[in-house]
Design a protein around this motif. Sequence first.
Motif, PDB file in Angstrom:
ATOM      1  N   LEU A 187       0.801  -1.218   0.000  1.00  0.00           N
ATOM      2  CA  LEU A 187       0.000   0.000   0.000  1.00  0.00           C
ATOM      3  C   LEU A 187       0.838   1.274   0.000  1.00  0.00           C
ATOM      4  O   LEU A 187       0.291   2.376  -0.070  1.00  0.00           O
ATOM      5  N   GLY A 188       2.157   1.149   0.078  1.00  0.00           N
ATOM      6  CA  GLY A 188       3.016   2.326   0.029  1.00  0.00           C
ATOM      7  C   GLY A 188       3.129   2.881  -1.380  1.00  0.00           C
ATOM      8  O   GLY A 188       2.608   2.301  -2.347  1.00  0.00           O
ATOM      9  N   PRO A 189       3.812   3.999  -1.546  1.00  0.00           N
ATOM     10  CA  PRO A 189       4.044   4.538  -2.886  1.00  0.00           C
ATOM     11  C   PRO A 189       4.768   3.523  -3.759  1.00  0.00           C
ATOM     12  O   PRO A 189       5.523   2.682  -3.264  1.00  0.00           O
ATOM     13  N   VAL A 190       4.548   3.608  -5.050  1.00  0.00           N
ATOM     14  CA  VAL A 190       5.195   2.683  -5.983  1.00  0.00           C
ATOM     15  C   VAL A 190       6.685   2.982  -6.045  1.00  0.00           C
ATOM     16  O   VAL A 190       7.115   4.146  -6.041  1.00  0.00           O
ATOM     17  N   GLY A 191       7.486   1.918  -6.081  1.00  0.00           N
ATOM     18  CA  GLY A 191       8.933   2.095  -6.161  1.00  0.00           C
ATOM     19  C   GLY A 191       9.575   1.003  -6.980  1.00  0.00           C
ATOM     20  O   GLY A 191       8.899   0.157  -7.577  1.00  0.00           O
ATOM     21  N   GLY A 192      10.896   1.003  -6.995  1.00  0.00           N
ATOM     22  CA  GLY A 192      11.642  -0.014  -7.730  1.00  0.00           C
ATOM     23  C   GLY A 192      13.119   0.066  -7.385  1.00  0.00           C
ATOM     24  O   GLY A 192      13.559   0.937  -6.632  1.00  0.00           O
ATOM     25  N   GLY A 193      13.887  -0.864  -7.951  1.00  0.00           N
ATOM     26  CA  GLY A 193      15.324  -0.892  -7.691  1.00  0.00           C
ATOM     27  C   GLY A 193      15.675  -1.241  -6.260  1.00  0.00           C
ATOM     28  O   GLY A 193      16.744  -0.861  -5.771  1.00  0.00           O
ATOM     29  N   PHE A 194      14.792  -1.971  -5.595  1.00  0.00           N
ATOM     30  CA  PHE A 194      14.971  -2.246  -4.173  1.00  0.00           C
ATOM     31  C   PHE A 194      16.277  -2.985  -3.885  1.00  0.00           C
ATOM     32  O   PHE A 194      16.746  -3.785  -4.684  1.00  0.00           O
ATOM     33  N   HIS A 195      16.864  -2.686  -2.727  1.00  0.00           N
ATOM     34  CA  HIS A 195      18.092  -3.330  -2.248  1.00  0.00           C
ATOM     35  C   HIS A 195      19.278  -3.042  -3.173  1.00  0.00           C
ATOM     36  O   HIS A 195      20.221  -3.840  -3.255  1.00  0.00           O
ATOM     37  N   SER A 196      19.242  -1.910  -3.833  1.00  0.00           N
ATOM     38  CA  SER A 196      20.343  -1.560  -4.733  1.00  0.00           C
ATOM     39  C   SER A 196      20.526  -0.044  -4.751  1.00  0.00           C
ATOM     40  O   SER A 196      19.701   0.707  -4.222  1.00  0.00           O
ATOM     41  N   VAL A 197      21.586   0.391  -5.394  1.00  0.00           N
ATOM     42  CA  VAL A 197      21.834   1.834  -5.522  1.00  0.00           C
ATOM     43  C   VAL A 197      20.805   2.488  -6.427  1.00  0.00           C
ATOM     44  O   VAL A 197      20.710   3.718  -6.477  1.00  0.00           O
ATOM     45  N   ARG A 198      20.005   1.695  -7.133  1.00  0.00           N
ATOM     46  CA  ARG A 198      19.010   2.231  -8.060  1.00  0.00           C
ATOM     47  C   ARG A 198      17.670   2.502  -7.390  1.00  0.00           C
ATOM     48  O   ARG A 198      16.732   2.955  -8.057  1.00  0.00           O
ATOM     49  N   GLU A 199      17.529   2.216  -6.108  1.00  0.00           N
ATOM     50  CA  GLU A 199      16.231   2.318  -5.448  1.00  0.00           C
ATOM     51  C   GLU A 199      15.594   3.689  -5.656  1.00  0.00           C
ATOM     52  O   GLU A 199      16.242   4.724  -5.501  1.00  0.00           O
ATOM     53  N   TYR A 200      14.290   3.683  -5.964  1.00  0.00           N
ATOM     54  CA  TYR A 200      13.586   4.940  -6.209  1.00  0.00           C
ATOM     55  C   TYR A 200      12.133   4.825  -5.776  1.00  0.00           C
ATOM     56  O   TYR A 200      11.597   3.740  -5.557  1.00  0.00           O
ATOM     57  N   LEU A 201      11.502   5.974  -5.653  1.00  0.00           N
ATOM     58  CA  LEU A 201      10.083   6.094  -5.332  1.00  0.00           C
ATOM     59  C   LEU A 201       9.436   6.972  -6.393  1.00  0.00           C
ATOM     60  O   LEU A 201       9.963   8.045  -6.717  1.00  0.00           O
ATOM     61  N   GLU A 202       8.313   6.528  -6.943  1.00  0.00           N
ATOM     62  CA  GLU A 202       7.602   7.285  -7.968  1.00  0.00           C
ATOM     63  C   GLU A 202       6.798   8.407  -7.309  1.00  0.00           C
ATOM     64  O   GLU A 202       5.826   8.170  -6.599  1.00  0.00           O
ATOM     65  N   LEU A 203       7.203   9.650  -7.553  1.00  0.00           N
ATOM     66  CA  LEU A 203       6.541  10.786  -6.920  1.00  0.00           C
ATOM     67  C   LEU A 203       5.083  10.923  -7.342  1.00  0.00           C
ATOM     68  O   LEU A 203       4.256  11.438  -6.591  1.00  0.00           O
ATOM     69  N   SER A 204       4.755  10.456  -8.528  1.00  0.00           N
ATOM     70  CA  SER A 204       3.379  10.570  -9.010  1.00  0.00           C
ATOM     71  C   SER A 204       2.402   9.754  -8.175  1.00  0.00           C
ATOM     72  O   SER A 204       1.196   9.993  -8.217  1.00  0.00           O
ATOM     73  N   THR A 205       2.911   8.797  -7.414  1.00  0.00           N
ATOM     74  CA  THR A 205       2.021   7.928  -6.634  1.00  0.00           C
ATOM     75  C   THR A 205       1.906   8.350  -5.173  1.00  0.00           C
ATOM     76  O   THR A 205       1.132   7.747  -4.423  1.00  0.00           O
ATOM     77  N   VAL A 206       2.626   9.357  -4.757  1.00  0.00           N
ATOM     78  CA  VAL A 206       2.629   9.751  -3.343  1.00  0.00           C
ATOM     79  C   VAL A 206       1.239  10.183  -2.882  1.00  0.00           C
ATOM     80  O   VAL A 206       0.710   9.679  -1.877  1.00  0.00           O
TER      81      VAL A 206
END
Length: 413
Positions: free
Chosen positions: A373-392
């Motif tokens: 249920l959190g904001p959409v993200g990707g690149g978990f457990h890596s230097v690429r980890e990000y959060l999609e601001l459009s979903t906040v």
Amino acid sequence: MDRKRVSLALAAVTMLGATPAIAARPDARIFKAATDARPAQLALLEKIVNIDSGTGDAAGAAKVMAVLVPELKAIGATVETSPAEVAGLGDNVVARLMGKGKGRILIIGHIDTVFPAGTVAQRPYRIDDKRAYGPGVSDEKGGVVEAVTALKILHDLKETNYASITLLIETSEETGSPGTRKLIDKLVREADVELNVEPGDAPDAVTVWRKGSASIKITVHGKAAHAGVEPQNGRNAAAELIHQIATLNSFPKSGDGLTANLTTLRAGDRVNVIPDLATADINVRVRTPEQFDTILGAFQAFAKKTLIPDTTVEVSTTPSFPPLPTNPATDKLAAQAKTIYADLGLTLTMAGNGGASESALAAAAGTPALDGLGPVGGGFHSVREYLELSTVTPRLYLLTKLLIQLGATPPAR
């Protein structure tokens, strides 16, 4: 909030990257609150992302809690610190809001990350026009901040039509929650429903199934010897470990079913000594408990077939989370969330993945659970980890309205 202002706010969300799928009809009061909360929500996220809090960093966890606890106390929550159940882990926090309705809701989030101390100095929180970045920004500090912000919105809107809302912020999820297992078991049995603020999957999904996780450790004992003078008198533990790891060739390394992957490998500490000890860790993800029994049995059977004479092989396991199977209770909650998301003209999808979480423990206890249920993200457990601001903002709207609905009408256990 009038219809024109709602339309303008929805247009702003669309400009951030969200794509309306159907005609929007949001609850104006909740949507305005979620929209207005955005600056403070992102500011709070920046604060806690910029604190190292890897699993086992008790001091870092305490610093994050020192930021979050005042936010919770400010809205009238009763906040308790729960010591970790395993030495060396950070203390957990349990915050409660008491209301006048029926539903007993449990929200679970974690602030531990997989990154070591010093990571923040190397790559602190930053944003561009579409994404936020930083250690733990999605997994799972973005979700924790979303939960705290949703509770603040309920407080500000004077929404009390729930029996209780409990927020557990824990510090050891990344290693299977060893510091909170007893606490989680108690809390999920007291709740009518569990909501987990792990990140949503792209493009915009909640999580309706998860794999279970466990580790298999292979330990090989050999005999040390001088690698140049008398290597023949040694029994190379590293060579035997390589032989044992070949068992992995029988199992998939990716996909929606069982997977098994080598994650750590250790042998020897001198370049001129035949190693007498070697270890490897295999990370296993399963859709059913029986699948784990199958792979564990395969490693145990192969351990009896050594290639290097006079070496011995031990196979041990450390369980983490059981699977969260597809089930009617979760599917019903997901359908409810999808209807709420449609308020915004957005389509919520249902997905599953190999990342384990506490929701599996809730489901195993018979408590309906919904994850991701959190904001959409990707690149978990890596230097690429990000959060999609459009979903906040959409995800905050979703969680807030879901809390209101479940507080008034909780699901049957």
